[in-house]
Design an enzyme around this catalytic site. Structure first.
Site, PDB file in Angstrom:
ATOM      1  N   ASP A   3      16.479  -1.235   8.556  1.00 24.17           N
ATOM      2  CA  ASP A   3      15.831  -2.035   9.519  1.00 24.17           C
ATOM      3  C   ASP A   3      15.403  -3.315   9.001  1.00 24.17           C
ATOM      4  O   ASP A   3      14.477  -3.100   7.896  1.00 24.17           O
ATOM      5  CB  ASP A   3      14.794  -1.250  10.316  1.00 24.17           C
ATOM      6  N   SER A  32      14.710  -4.690  17.375  1.00 18.69           N
ATOM      7  CA  SER A  32      15.229  -3.385  17.099  1.00 18.69           C
ATOM      8  C   SER A  32      16.121  -2.738  18.083  1.00 18.69           C
ATOM      9  O   SER A  32      17.043  -2.068  18.139  1.00 18.69           O
ATOM     10  CB  SER A  32      14.462  -2.587  16.292  1.00 18.69           C
ATOM     11  N   THR A  60      15.154   2.082  16.813  1.00 18.28           N
ATOM     12  CA  THR A  60      16.441   2.545  16.365  1.00 18.28           C
ATOM     13  C   THR A  60      17.015   3.904  16.552  1.00 18.28           C
ATOM     14  O   THR A  60      18.051   4.079  17.172  1.00 18.28           O
ATOM     15  CB  THR A  60      16.372   2.017  14.893  1.00 18.28           C
ATOM     16  N   GLU A  94      18.353   5.972   9.452  1.00 21.48           N
ATOM     17  CA  GLU A  94      17.475   4.603   9.158  1.00 21.48           C
ATOM     18  C   GLU A  94      16.664   4.594   7.966  1.00 21.48           C
ATOM     19  O   GLU A  94      15.882   5.360   7.908  1.00 21.48           O
ATOM     20  CB  GLU A  94      16.794   4.410  10.561  1.00 21.48           C
ATOM     21  N   ASP A 113      11.862  -3.301   7.109  1.00 20.45           N
ATOM     22  CA  ASP A 113      11.462  -4.068   8.415  1.00 20.45           C
ATOM     23  C   ASP A 113       9.986  -4.218   8.187  1.00 20.45           C
ATOM     24  O   ASP A 113       9.490  -5.596   8.333  1.00 20.45           O
ATOM     25  CB  ASP A 113      11.722  -3.832   9.919  1.00 20.45           C
ATOM     26  N   HIS A 155       7.844  -7.907   7.606  1.00 17.52           N
ATOM     27  CA  HIS A 155       6.715  -8.493   8.495  1.00 17.52           C
ATOM     28  C   HIS A 155       5.482  -8.900   7.788  1.00 17.52           C
ATOM     29  O   HIS A 155       5.072  -9.810   8.228  1.00 17.52           O
ATOM     30  CB  HIS A 155       6.600  -7.452   9.674  1.00 17.52           C
ATOM     31  N   ASP A 212      20.357  -4.042  11.423  1.00 13.81           N
ATOM     32  CA  ASP A 212      20.052  -4.178  12.902  1.00 13.81           C
ATOM     33  C   ASP A 212      19.761  -5.794  13.047  1.00 13.81           C
ATOM     34  O   ASP A 212      20.299  -6.454  14.081  1.00 13.81           O
ATOM     35  CB  ASP A 212      19.258  -3.339  13.566  1.00 13.81           C
ATOM     36  N   HIS A 213      18.948  -6.201  11.944  1.00 10.16           N
ATOM     37  CA  HIS A 213      18.613  -7.650  12.224  1.00 10.16           C
ATOM     38  C   HIS A 213      17.902  -8.004  10.743  1.00 10.16           C
ATOM     39  O   HIS A 213      17.732  -7.084  10.101  1.00 10.16           O
ATOM     40  CB  HIS A 213      17.934  -8.193  13.201  1.00 10.16           C
TER      41      HIS A 213
HETATM   42 ZN   LIG Z   1      10.606  -5.732  13.192  1.00  7.59          ZN
END
Ligand SMILES: [Zn+2]
Length: 422
Positions: A56, A99, A152, A276, A281, A285, A326-327
């Site tokens: 993620d 997500s 997710t 996952e 992620d 952040h 996912d990104h």
């Molecule tokens: Zn995020």
């Protein structure tokens, strides 16, 4: 008369041997059919195992920085998969996905609006690859280091219009009867009377899970010694700890992956497993490079476990391993001020970005997942692989039966030469 009786007895015992040979051949042939093509009802097909691993927030910058932190010339496990490509990640209503919409695309093959979980913008339910696997008799599993109710994993077995509805997602996950559920998020499984609960009702989903034949575990060693084939493992009230802060009571992502593969691979019809690395992620952040590398290495170790299984003698012809994201989060890049021994990085954001993300693949039909793909293509190709595994068998099955019948007829013909009265 005497001569005739002797001759007849000889002939009779030869016939008995012949019939026994036929019976053995029939049993042998039918056991081959059962082993090579497990059946569901009348349908026969080849087994197939799909392992989809999602980092993620993982972009190419995350992979590069992690590799450099070990040795710029040394390949990570994910670098060693045979095929690679890039995927576009935009959602239906935004150039930059969250997500929920990204996982919906990866799980169903449809783009939807940000925040939606496997529903289209009109709140119609979209079938997921995990549900397709279940209806085809395959075992299924979801593993994450976040809450198991997080976007997710949720998108593979739940359908809600808003990712925040994690109490509903917890109910749907249990009711969906995914065989292996491992992650955090206990607070959504306890009734509101419990001090750690955030539910607003008196549902105890841990008790409900046990009535649905789940074995509930919440400790590392319980998971490693599990004998059950249906497991709910919840190892934290909210997200699991970052790998570098992990306590001994919590399993690593690699250990969870190992146990899940052991359990799910008991099904001769195959399995679908999503793993996952969920907190890459979160670390991105916070623009925290140390935590990013810690989470990336934990994810990469889990990839090593899946890669070993995918390349093993027993699984290599029937297993597809996909590693993707996912990104991208943070716009993480290696800065020009870096020296050989000293990596400097820059972040361009503390949010998600619209950058393309990598996809790596290994095993069964892995070459499909190359070039530039849309995120919806990934599961479309997975569906294609799963359907192909099923389409092969209906053509094979009569062929095998013909072989069997031909064999029996040939044996009869041969016996007739020896025993004209048959
Ligand atoms: Zn995020």
């Amino acid at each position: 008369v005497k001569d005739y009786t002797v001759k007849y007895n000889k002939a009779f015992s030869t016939a008995k041997i012949g019939i026994m040979v036929i019976l053995i051949l029939v049993l042998f042939e039918s056991s081959i059919i059962v082993e090579t093509s497990p059946s569901i009802g009348q349908q026969k097909f080849r087994p197939c195992n799909i392992i989809l691993m999602i980092g993620d927030g993982m972009g190419t910058g995350h992979i590069t920085a992690t590799r450099i932190s070990i040795n710029p010339d040394k390949l990570l496990n994910m670098d060693q998969l045979s095929y690679g490509g890039l995927i576009m990640t935009h959602s239906l209503d935004n150039l930059v996905t969250d997500s929920a919409a990204a996982a919906t695309a990866l799980a169903t093959g449809f783009k939807t609006n940000n925040d939606m979980i496997s529903m289209d913008p009109d709140e119609r339910i979209l079938e997921t690859v995990l549900e397709f696997a279940q209806t085809n008799g395959m075992s299924t599993g979801l593993i994450t280091t976040t809450r198991i109710t997080h976007a997710t994993p949720a998108a593979f077995a739940a359908h809600v219009p808003d990712r925040e509805m994690e109490d509903k997602i917890a109910e749907q996950l249990i009711e969906s009867e995914v065989d292996v559920l491992l992650g955090g998020g206990r607070r959504y499984f306890l009734p509101e009377s419990h001090s750690n609960s955030v539910r607003r009702d008196d549902k105890n989903l841990l008790e409900k899970a046990e009535t649905l034949n789940y074995t509930y575990v919440n400790k590392h060693e319980e998971l490693l010694n599990i004998r059950s084939r249906k497991v709910l493992g919840i190892f934290d009230d909210t997200h699991m700890r970052l790998d570098q802060e992990r306590e001994s009571r919590q399993p690593s992502l690699a250990e969870m992956t190992q146990v899940a593969i052991q359990i799910l691979s008991n099904n001769p019809q195959g399995f679908f497993l999503m793993v996952e690395g969920g907190r890459i992620d979160h670390a991105s952040h916070s623009n925290d490079l140390g935590d990013v590398i810690g989470e990336m290495l934990a994810f990469d170790l889990a990839i090593g476990v899946a890669l070993n299984f995918t390349r093993s003698e027993t699984a290599k012809l029937s297993t597809l391993l996909i590693v993707t994201s996912d990104h991208e989060t943070g716009g993480l890049s290696i800065d020009d001020s870096s020296k050989n021994e000293d990596m400097e990085i820059i972040w361009c954001s503390d949010e998600h970005t619209g950058n393309m993300v990598p996809i790596f693949s290994e095993g069964l039909d892995a070459s499909l997942f190359t070039g530039v793909l849309d995120n919806t293509d990934v599961v479309k190709f997975i569906f294609q692989v799963m359907r192909t595994q099923r389409e092969v068998i209906p053509q094979q099955q009569p062929l095998q039966q013909n072989n069997l019948m031909n064999e029996v007829i040939n044996i009869f013909k041969r016996l007739q030469n020896i025993l004209p009265f048959l």
